[in-house]
Design a protein around this motif. Sequence first.
Motif, PDB file in Angstrom:
ATOM      1  N   ALA A  80       0.835  -1.203   0.000  1.00  0.00           N
ATOM      2  CA  ALA A  80       0.000   0.000   0.000  1.00  0.00           C
ATOM      3  C   ALA A  80       0.868   1.250   0.000  1.00  0.00           C
ATOM      4  CB  ALA A  80      -0.941  -0.006   1.200  1.00  0.00           C
ATOM      5  N   PHE A  81       1.938   1.227   0.782  1.00  0.00           N
ATOM      6  CA  PHE A  81       2.919   2.307   0.809  1.00  0.00           C
ATOM      7  C   PHE A  81       4.285   1.687   0.550  1.00  0.00           C
ATOM      8  CE2 PHE A  81      -0.581   3.688   3.365  1.00  0.00           C
ATOM      9  CZ  PHE A  81      -0.721   5.030   3.068  1.00  0.00           C
ATOM     10  N   THR A  82       5.062   2.301  -0.316  1.00  0.00           N
ATOM     11  CA  THR A  82       6.392   1.798  -0.645  1.00  0.00           C
ATOM     12  C   THR A  82       7.413   2.908  -0.490  1.00  0.00           C
ATOM     13  OG1 THR A  82       5.559   0.144  -2.201  1.00  0.00           O
ATOM     14  CG2 THR A  82       7.842   0.829  -2.485  1.00  0.00           C
ATOM     15  N   LEU A  83       8.519   2.583   0.146  1.00  0.00           N
ATOM     16  CA  LEU A  83       9.685   3.455   0.164  1.00  0.00           C
ATOM     17  C   LEU A  83      10.744   2.757  -0.666  1.00  0.00           C
ATOM     18  CD1 LEU A  83      11.259   5.946   1.142  1.00  0.00           C
ATOM     19  CD2 LEU A  83      11.915   4.598   3.163  1.00  0.00           C
ATOM     20  N   SER A  84      11.105   3.373  -1.782  1.00  0.00           N
ATOM     21  CA  SER A  84      12.114   2.835  -2.688  1.00  0.00           C
ATOM     22  C   SER A  84      13.400   3.628  -2.469  1.00  0.00           C
ATOM     23  CB  SER A  84      11.626   2.983  -4.130  1.00  0.00           C
ATOM     24  OG  SER A  84      12.626   2.602  -5.041  1.00  0.00           O
ATOM     25  N   VAL A  85      14.446   2.957  -1.981  1.00  0.00           N
ATOM     26  CA  VAL A  85      15.716   3.610  -1.668  1.00  0.00           C
ATOM     27  C   VAL A  85      16.777   3.113  -2.644  1.00  0.00           C
ATOM     28  CG1 VAL A  85      17.502   3.946   0.088  1.00  0.00           C
ATOM     29  CG2 VAL A  85      15.100   3.761   0.775  1.00  0.00           C
ATOM     30  N   LEU A  86      17.434   4.054  -3.331  1.00  0.00           N
ATOM     31  CA  LEU A  86      18.516   3.693  -4.245  1.00  0.00           C
ATOM     32  C   LEU A  86      19.771   3.416  -3.427  1.00  0.00           C
ATOM     33  CD1 LEU A  86      19.686   3.385  -7.096  1.00  0.00           C
ATOM     34  CD2 LEU A  86      20.101   5.860  -7.090  1.00  0.00           C
ATOM     35  N   VAL A  87      20.290   2.187  -3.538  1.00  0.00           N
ATOM     36  CA  VAL A  87      21.493   1.787  -2.813  1.00  0.00           C
ATOM     37  C   VAL A  87      22.725   1.982  -3.689  1.00  0.00           C
ATOM     38  CG1 VAL A  87      22.672  -0.150  -1.694  1.00  0.00           C
ATOM     39  CG2 VAL A  87      20.202   0.134  -1.425  1.00  0.00           C
ATOM     40  N   ASP A  88      22.659   1.538  -4.937  1.00  0.00           N
ATOM     41  CA  ASP A  88      23.808   1.617  -5.839  1.00  0.00           C
ATOM     42  C   ASP A  88      23.321   1.731  -7.276  1.00  0.00           C
ATOM     43  OD1 ASP A  88      26.673   1.429  -6.449  1.00  0.00           O
ATOM     44  OD2 ASP A  88      26.141  -0.511  -7.326  1.00  0.00           O
ATOM     45  N   TYR A  89      23.990   2.573  -8.044  1.00  0.00           N
ATOM     46  CA  TYR A  89      23.669   2.753  -9.460  1.00  0.00           C
ATOM     47  C   TYR A  89      24.991   2.852 -10.189  1.00  0.00           C
ATOM     48  CZ  TYR A  89      21.169   4.429 -13.595  1.00  0.00           C
ATOM     49  OH  TYR A  89      20.641   4.557 -14.861  1.00  0.00           O
ATOM     50  N   ASP A  90      25.270   1.912 -11.074  1.00  0.00           N
ATOM     51  CA  ASP A  90      26.549   1.848 -11.768  1.00  0.00           C
ATOM     52  C   ASP A  90      26.860   3.157 -12.496  1.00  0.00           C
ATOM     53  OD1 ASP A  90      28.868   0.333 -12.660  1.00  0.00           O
ATOM     54  OD2 ASP A  90      27.940   0.419 -14.641  1.00  0.00           O
ATOM     55  N   GLY A  91      27.993   3.770 -12.156  1.00  0.00           N
ATOM     56  CA  GLY A  91      28.451   4.975 -12.846  1.00  0.00           C
ATOM     57  C   GLY A  91      27.858   6.276 -12.344  1.00  0.00           C
ATOM     58  N   LEU A  92      27.093   6.246 -11.263  1.00  0.00           N
ATOM     59  CA  LEU A  92      26.453   7.462 -10.758  1.00  0.00           C
ATOM     60  C   LEU A  92      27.453   8.275  -9.933  1.00  0.00           C
ATOM     61  CD1 LEU A  92      23.689   8.923 -10.592  1.00  0.00           C
ATOM     62  CD2 LEU A  92      23.344   7.755  -8.419  1.00  0.00           C
ATOM     63  N   ALA A  93      27.603   9.558 -10.289  1.00  0.00           N
ATOM     64  CA  ALA A  93      28.491  10.449  -9.529  1.00  0.00           C
ATOM     65  C   ALA A  93      27.796  10.879  -8.241  1.00  0.00           C
ATOM     66  CB  ALA A  93      28.846  11.670 -10.377  1.00  0.00           C
ATOM     67  N   ASP A  94      28.589  11.137  -7.207  1.00  0.00           N
ATOM     68  CA  ASP A  94      28.034  11.606  -5.941  1.00  0.00           C
ATOM     69  C   ASP A  94      27.188  12.848  -6.160  1.00  0.00           C
ATOM     70  OD1 ASP A  94      29.202   9.600  -4.518  1.00  0.00           O
ATOM     71  OD2 ASP A  94      30.845  10.810  -3.725  1.00  0.00           O
ATOM     72  N   GLY A  95      26.005  12.855  -5.553  1.00  0.00           N
ATOM     73  CA  GLY A  95      25.122  14.007  -5.643  1.00  0.00           C
ATOM     74  C   GLY A  95      24.208  14.028  -6.850  1.00  0.00           C
ATOM     75  N   ASP A  96      24.421  13.144  -7.814  1.00  0.00           N
ATOM     76  CA  ASP A  96      23.564  13.102  -9.006  1.00  0.00           C
ATOM     77  C   ASP A  96      22.361  12.200  -8.778  1.00  0.00           C
ATOM     78  OD1 ASP A  96      25.276  14.749 -10.348  1.00  0.00           O
ATOM     79  OD2 ASP A  96      26.118  13.194 -11.647  1.00  0.00           O
ATOM     80  N   ASP A  97      21.285  12.502  -9.485  1.00  0.00           N
ATOM     81  CA  ASP A  97      20.127  11.604  -9.503  1.00  0.00           C
ATOM     82  C   ASP A  97      20.351  10.536 -10.551  1.00  0.00           C
ATOM     83  OD1 ASP A  97      18.880  13.057  -7.562  1.00  0.00           O
ATOM     84  OD2 ASP A  97      17.362  13.938  -8.877  1.00  0.00           O
ATOM     85  N   ALA A  98      19.891   9.334 -10.273  1.00  0.00           N
ATOM     86  CA  ALA A  98      20.011   8.237 -11.231  1.00  0.00           C
ATOM     87  C   ALA A  98      19.077   8.493 -12.413  1.00  0.00           C
ATOM     88  CB  ALA A  98      19.663   6.911 -10.564  1.00  0.00           C
ATOM     89  N   PRO A  99      19.570   8.356 -13.630  1.00  0.00           N
ATOM     90  CA  PRO A  99      18.736   8.621 -14.813  1.00  0.00           C
ATOM     91  C   PRO A  99      17.863   7.434 -15.212  1.00  0.00           C
ATOM     92  CG  PRO A  99      20.965   8.144 -15.498  1.00  0.00           C
ATOM     93  CD  PRO A  99      20.955   8.096 -13.992  1.00  0.00           C
ATOM     94  N   TRP A 100      17.149   6.872 -14.235  1.00  0.00           N
ATOM     95  CA  TRP A 100      16.219   5.769 -14.490  1.00  0.00           C
ATOM     96  C   TRP A 100      14.938   6.097 -13.748  1.00  0.00           C
ATOM     97  CZ3 TRP A 100      15.777   0.296 -12.170  1.00  0.00           C
ATOM     98  CH2 TRP A 100      15.086  -0.554 -13.058  1.00  0.00           C
ATOM     99  N   PRO A 101      14.123   6.972 -14.334  1.00  0.00           N
ATOM    100  CA  PRO A 101      12.952   7.488 -13.608  1.00  0.00           C
ATOM    101  C   PRO A 101      11.880   6.436 -13.363  1.00  0.00           C
ATOM    102  CG  PRO A 101      12.920   8.245 -15.877  1.00  0.00           C
ATOM    103  CD  PRO A 101      14.234   7.532 -15.675  1.00  0.00           C
ATOM    104  N   LEU A 102      11.213   6.605 -12.228  1.00  0.00           N
ATOM    105  CA  LEU A 102       9.993   5.868 -11.929  1.00  0.00           C
ATOM    106  C   LEU A 102       8.858   6.775 -12.387  1.00  0.00           C
ATOM    107  CD1 LEU A 102       8.610   3.406 -10.631  1.00  0.00           C
ATOM    108  CD2 LEU A 102       8.527   4.715  -8.509  1.00  0.00           C
TER     109      LEU A 102
END
Length: 158
Positions: A80-102
Motif C-alpha cells: 500500500a505504501f512503498t519506500l524505494s531507496v537507491l542503494v547503488d547505481y553503476d556509474g552514478l556520480a556523488d550528488g547526481d540523480d540516477a537517470p532511471w525514472p519511476l
Amino acid sequence: MQRTIGRGSAEPHRTLLRDEPGANELHRYISGALEEFIFKEMRWAMRSPSFLRLKPSYCIVATFPRGASLPKHVDRPQCAFTLSVLVDYDGLADGDDAPWPLELDLADGTTHAATWGAGDGLLYRGADLPHARGPLPTASATYLFFHWVLPSHKGRLR
C-alpha cells in the motif's frame, strides 16, 4: 523467514533477496521514523487517523541488470505504501540523480517522472498509483524496497 536469492522465472528482470535480516532491522527502524514524520509533518493532510500507524509488511533488496524495465502496473495490497531507496547505481556520480525514472500516473491524469540519488528514497502509494520504468541504461541498479499496509489490512503481509 522467507528468503529468495536469485532470479525466479516469474521475475527474470531482477535478482531478489527477500527478508534479509539487516534490511528487516532497517525496515523496523524506518517504520518508527515514518510514523513520527507523518504525525509531526503531515497531520494536516491526513483524513483518517489510521494513516498515523502503518504496519510493516515486507522488504526486498533488488538488483536490476542493464535493459531491465518495469511495465506499468499497480502493486499488490501488501505494498500500500512503498519506500524505494537507491542503494547503488553503476556509474552514478556523488550528488547526481540516477537517470532511471519511476514514472507515476497521478490522480489528476498527469505522469510524474521521479528520479533520486544514492541513499535517497521515494515514498509512494504503489497499490494506488500505476507506475513503470523504461529500460535501465546502465550496467546495474540496486534498490531497497520497504512496504507498509494500513492497520486495517487483514490479509497476508508477504
